[in-house]
Design a protein around this motif. Sequence first.
Motif, mmCIF file in Angstrom:
data_model
loop_
_atom_site.group_PDB
_atom_site.id
_atom_site.type_symbol
_atom_site.label_atom_id
_atom_site.label_comp_id
_atom_site.label_asym_id
_atom_site.label_seq_id
_atom_site.Cartn_x
_atom_site.Cartn_y
_atom_site.Cartn_z
ATOM 1 N N ALA A 404 0.831 -1.203 0.000
ATOM 2 C CA ALA A 404 0.000 0.000 0.000
ATOM 3 C C ALA A 404 0.863 1.251 0.000
ATOM 4 C CB ALA A 404 -0.939 -0.023 1.209
ATOM 5 N N ASN A 405 1.955 1.247 0.773
ATOM 6 C CA ASN A 405 2.847 2.409 0.810
ATOM 7 C C ASN A 405 3.451 2.695 -0.562
ATOM 8 O OD1 ASN A 405 2.707 3.283 3.521
ATOM 9 N ND2 ASN A 405 3.960 1.540 4.173
ATOM 10 N N THR A 406 3.838 1.626 -1.280
ATOM 11 C CA THR A 406 4.436 1.805 -2.607
ATOM 12 C C THR A 406 3.414 2.371 -3.586
ATOM 13 O OG1 THR A 406 5.941 -0.044 -2.188
ATOM 14 C CG2 THR A 406 5.627 0.646 -4.478
ATOM 15 N N ILE A 407 2.187 1.834 -3.560
ATOM 16 C CA ILE A 407 1.145 2.294 -4.478
ATOM 17 C C ILE A 407 0.825 3.763 -4.237
ATOM 18 C CG2 ILE A 407 -1.262 1.995 -5.135
ATOM 19 C CD1 ILE A 407 -0.970 -0.962 -4.454
ATOM 20 N N VAL A 408 0.655 4.155 -2.974
ATOM 21 C CA VAL A 408 0.309 5.538 -2.658
ATOM 22 C C VAL A 408 1.478 6.468 -2.969
ATOM 23 C CG1 VAL A 408 -0.343 7.117 -0.805
ATOM 24 C CG2 VAL A 408 -1.390 4.848 -0.934
ATOM 25 N N LEU A 422 -8.336 15.009 -4.667
ATOM 26 C CA LEU A 422 -9.551 14.254 -4.966
ATOM 27 C C LEU A 422 -9.470 12.845 -4.402
ATOM 28 C CD1 LEU A 422 -12.278 13.996 -6.412
ATOM 29 C CD2 LEU A 422 -11.029 13.371 -8.492
ATOM 30 N N ALA A 423 -8.314 12.194 -4.515
ATOM 31 C CA ALA A 423 -8.159 10.835 -3.984
ATOM 32 C C ALA A 423 -8.324 10.830 -2.474
ATOM 33 C CB ALA A 423 -6.791 10.273 -4.373
ATOM 34 N N GLY A 424 -7.802 11.843 -1.788
ATOM 35 C CA GLY A 424 -7.965 11.906 -0.347
ATOM 36 C C GLY A 424 -9.412 12.058 0.071
ATOM 37 N N LEU A 425 -10.173 12.902 -0.650
ATOM 38 C CA LEU A 425 -11.591 13.070 -0.341
ATOM 39 C C LEU A 425 -12.385 11.805 -0.670
ATOM 40 C CD1 LEU A 425 -12.112 16.714 -1.679
ATOM 41 C CD2 LEU A 425 -11.791 15.986 0.690
ATOM 42 N N MET A 426 -12.028 11.129 -1.748
ATOM 43 C CA MET A 426 -12.716 9.887 -2.101
ATOM 44 C C MET A 426 -12.503 8.813 -1.046
ATOM 45 S SD MET A 426 -11.824 9.808 -6.199
ATOM 46 C CE MET A 426 -12.147 8.052 -6.319
ATOM 47 N N ILE A 474 -21.985 1.474 -4.483
ATOM 48 C CA ILE A 474 -20.571 1.145 -4.303
ATOM 49 C C ILE A 474 -20.127 0.313 -5.495
ATOM 50 C CG2 ILE A 474 -18.886 -0.091 -2.909
ATOM 51 C CD1 ILE A 474 -20.367 0.635 -0.474
ATOM 52 N N GLU A 475 -19.215 0.849 -6.277
ATOM 53 C CA GLU A 475 -18.767 0.155 -7.472
ATOM 54 C C GLU A 475 -17.262 -0.139 -7.429
ATOM 55 O OE1 GLU A 475 -19.929 2.705 -10.597
ATOM 56 O OE2 GLU A 475 -22.075 2.389 -10.298
ATOM 57 N N TYR A 476 -16.520 0.578 -6.590
ATOM 58 C CA TYR A 476 -15.071 0.406 -6.515
ATOM 59 C C TYR A 476 -14.656 0.409 -5.047
ATOM 60 C CZ TYR A 476 -15.447 1.833 -11.394
ATOM 61 O OH TYR A 476 -15.807 1.930 -12.703
ATOM 62 N N GLU A 477 -13.494 -0.161 -4.793
ATOM 63 C CA GLU A 477 -12.953 -0.172 -3.446
ATOM 64 C C GLU A 477 -11.455 0.059 -3.528
ATOM 65 O OE1 GLU A 477 -12.549 0.516 -0.357
ATOM 66 O OE2 GLU A 477 -14.304 -0.704 0.167
ATOM 67 N N PHE A 478 -10.918 0.785 -2.534
ATOM 68 C CA PHE A 478 -9.476 0.976 -2.455
ATOM 69 C C PHE A 478 -8.806 -0.343 -2.086
ATOM 70 C CE2 PHE A 478 -10.843 5.383 -1.928
ATOM 71 C CZ PHE A 478 -9.938 6.046 -2.748
ATOM 72 N N LEU A 479 -7.585 -0.522 -2.580
ATOM 73 C CA LEU A 479 -6.821 -1.714 -2.219
ATOM 74 C C LEU A 479 -6.526 -1.715 -0.720
ATOM 75 C CD1 LEU A 479 -4.317 -1.864 -5.217
ATOM 76 C CD2 LEU A 479 -6.422 -3.165 -4.910
ATOM 77 N N ARG A 483 -6.758 3.144 1.731
ATOM 78 C CA ARG A 483 -7.697 4.125 2.269
ATOM 79 C C ARG A 483 -7.129 4.799 3.524
ATOM 80 N NH1 ARG A 483 -13.225 4.880 1.602
ATOM 81 N NH2 ARG A 483 -13.438 2.904 0.472
ATOM 82 N N LYS A 484 -6.506 4.019 4.398
ATOM 83 C CA LYS A 484 -5.958 4.572 5.634
ATOM 84 C C LYS A 484 -4.887 5.616 5.346
ATOM 85 C CE LYS A 484 -6.763 0.325 8.301
ATOM 86 N NZ LYS A 484 -6.122 -0.756 9.099
ATOM 87 N N LEU A 485 -4.021 5.320 4.390
ATOM 88 C CA LEU A 485 -2.943 6.253 4.073
ATOM 89 C C LEU A 485 -3.481 7.543 3.458
ATOM 90 C CD1 LEU A 485 -0.330 3.736 2.612
ATOM 91 C CD2 LEU A 485 -0.311 4.798 4.874
ATOM 92 N N LEU A 486 -4.502 7.437 2.629
ATOM 93 C CA LEU A 486 -5.065 8.622 2.000
ATOM 94 C C LEU A 486 -5.842 9.475 2.993
ATOM 95 C CD1 LEU A 486 -6.313 7.138 -1.388
ATOM 96 C CD2 LEU A 486 -4.286 8.533 -1.008
#
Length: 887
Positions: A404-408, A422-426, A474-479, A483-486
């Motif tokens: 997750a750290n690498t992706i973010v 926008l990603a943080g608000l999502m 709900i159509e998508y979910e964070f890996l 979500r916690k990092l954002l």
Amino acid sequence: MIEKVLELLENAGFNFTARELVDIFWLAIHLDEEKPSAPPQQHQQLKLPDSHREKHHREKQPDTHPQHQQVNKSDKQKLIHKPQPAIQNPPKTLPVTLPSVQKLFSEAEPNLNIPVRKSVSFKVPAAPALRNTLELGRALRPLMRKVPSPTDKILDEEATVKQIAEQDIWVPVFAPKPQRWLELALVVEKSNSTAIWEPTIRELQKLLKHHGAFRDVRTWELKVTPTASELFPLKLSSQGSLKQNFHHQINSTAYTPDILIDPKERRLILLVTDCISHAWRNKFIHPTLKLWGNKGLLTIMQLLPEELWERTALSAATPVHLSSLKPGVPNSQLLTTIWEEDEIENDNSTESISIPIVTLEPQPLFTWSQVIAGFGNITTAGFKFSLPELPQTKINPKPSQLSANTIVSRFRATASPTARRLAGLMAAAPVSLPVVQLIQKTLLPDSRQIHIAEVFMSGLLKSTTIKDNQVDYIEYEFLPGVRKLLVDSVPKSKAISVIDAVSEYIAKKLGLSVQQFEARLLLPTYEQDNLAIKIRPFAKIKAEVFRRLGGIYAHIAEDLENNSLQALQDFPPLQTLEYEVATISIKHDHKHTINLKEFIFEVATIELNKSKYTTEVTINRQQQQNQYFAENLDNLENKIQLEMVQIPHGTFLMGAPRGEDYTMHNEFPQHEVTVPTFFMSKYPITQAQWKAVANLPQVSKKLELEPSYFKGDNLPVEQISWYDAVEFCARLSNHTQKEYRLPTEAEWEYACRAGTTTPFHFGETITSELANYNALEIYATGRQGQNRRHTTDVGHFAVANAFGLYDMHGNVWEWCIDDWHNGYDDAPIDGTAWLRRFENNDKYSGKVLRGGSWFDVPEECRSACRSTYFAGYEYYFFGFRVVCNVF
């Protein structure tokens, strides 16, 4: 005058260019502003904006016998059975006291008890996806060239005059008619990201269709698989929402890509894509590119900006400069120059195709348009795609293989600042496109579709599987872990704002108030609680976000986890409960009793069978049934009855759809209206029915017993003013102890359409075999028919619409209760009358007329067509029918 305007603008701090000023003046002229009505001069007819009716009718010359001659509307007063006296000092109002009809009016005027219409609908704020359409339209101007038509001819006046003068040959000389040289095939690639770009694609299609640069614009969807490519005709909705997108309107017939190849090389193929699908990554789409590029004009409309192209399949292609010495050449004949010499050494492919690429920005679009138009000294950007025999698949590590750290971290290093916000608000809400758009419009108004694409392309998200359509928001979910990092990067106030906005949205979607929704979040759930199952995913996300916020929010998160997220495991099984229901029956007085009867009627539909050169009109007939009740009007032998047909409640689209022939601006915008059940007279009111009611006691004004020009008991009554019709309803209401009135405009159109969406309830056209109108004029691909020049008996054609109503098209115009408005902006959506506030109902107020008449051309008899005239005037094509409320 113009100098004064320029001076005022300069003093106000505006410094417009000459072109911008021209656009401002043009827009000001065409603005649909509602002008205050003023009393007209003596004998002056009400003038309608942009109406083609008056022009059409002024061209017709009257005669003294309207039964046998064409009648001119401008001379209608000369032909009225009873001459109209000159009006001097007309009263400001004509008093009409109708207690049984006053419920229709608004409380805006205290003396009329007009109910104020309230709106409680919830809509997600919307903004245009293309914010520079004017500049984009200008950029396409180089494509607006014309060529001689191979089929259509026009008179060449200069050559004709020259031939007569020089050769004394009095024969007209014809020349090919100029026409637009290109037609456009707008091809939309179907991929996982198509839904993200839907608003942009829809507005692009609308821009290209109405621009005027292309002879024809058709939209297709391209579906690419490892073995084949398929095209589907696509109809984009200009007013559709995310639930009404183009994926639901795909024709089931699949076509091969070669259907877009035009032997005359007059078709431009514009492939709309972001080049990130598997078809691009694995080069499954390359054979289709080769086919279109070698034999046609192909351009890629890239939805992503240039700075993101390296993250798409374009990174494997060779960038080139492209130009052309003549207009409209295929891609294989474009002049190609490689951007960098190193790319030539690395290009080992034996076969390739060069394709221009353009973005939705004015300057690149203008440069590309000049190249397509054949400006030899102009170059545009493009890519050279190699076409190897065996596609090479580029292997990238899957996002799930990264932490997750690498992706973010990768996302934050490459994304724009707006996309990061926008990603943080999502991350503080369930992820679906409606929710993302809600966040955009309420908390991040400067964001655009490109920023949504950045987030969805980043690898932060994965699509979820929805079971039984339970949580369709709900159509998508964070890996996992993302979500916690954002959320940690979002200020607390912003996260709370997101949760509040989305809570209101989801509560409205589930039919709950915000308070009820918040209460349900804290209630325990059991397995069979469907509402709780829908709420539980949001509760889980809310608890996760609140826990990350800490402080008092951590306690709320604990309550959420201990209650709504913990289903009752040992909840006893549900059992069936038996109970008795008591009902209270109220016996009505015999005057209020309605005995509904069944009646069978014939419905006719027109089918157009088109061949290469002709169109054959076929009339199909079938029987249907409905219910009605009969009202006795003469109190003697019950020979004169008024038959009232039941119109069931329903929802329909009121107004004309885009693309319907001969529409006028006052028929837009098309909008959804819900109409409750009511009863409407089966026919327009006849002269026999009129005479029976006119003999009843007066309510507010005197009625003539025989006002009609054309005489006949079964003919529709005409020469009726709006006030006459209202008085008729008032007398009929007192006589029957039921509430009779004129229909609202929404009720009339709903009843006329009877579930259809075509211009007429018969279908796409109309014929004089089924209706009474001026059939010397033809609508669409119909056929010419008879112009009877007088009214016909009601029900003369023995065909009705699907509700069982006769003569809804033609015969006589029919009054509605509504005041006239120049369009449907802010119109009621519940079927009620649309009345002007604080306006006197005097003789010169404009009222609505619907349906057309025996005098009118077919386009004025359409279901959506609207007309207006003074409430106090009567003519020999003004009639009406009545409605009755449900008891």
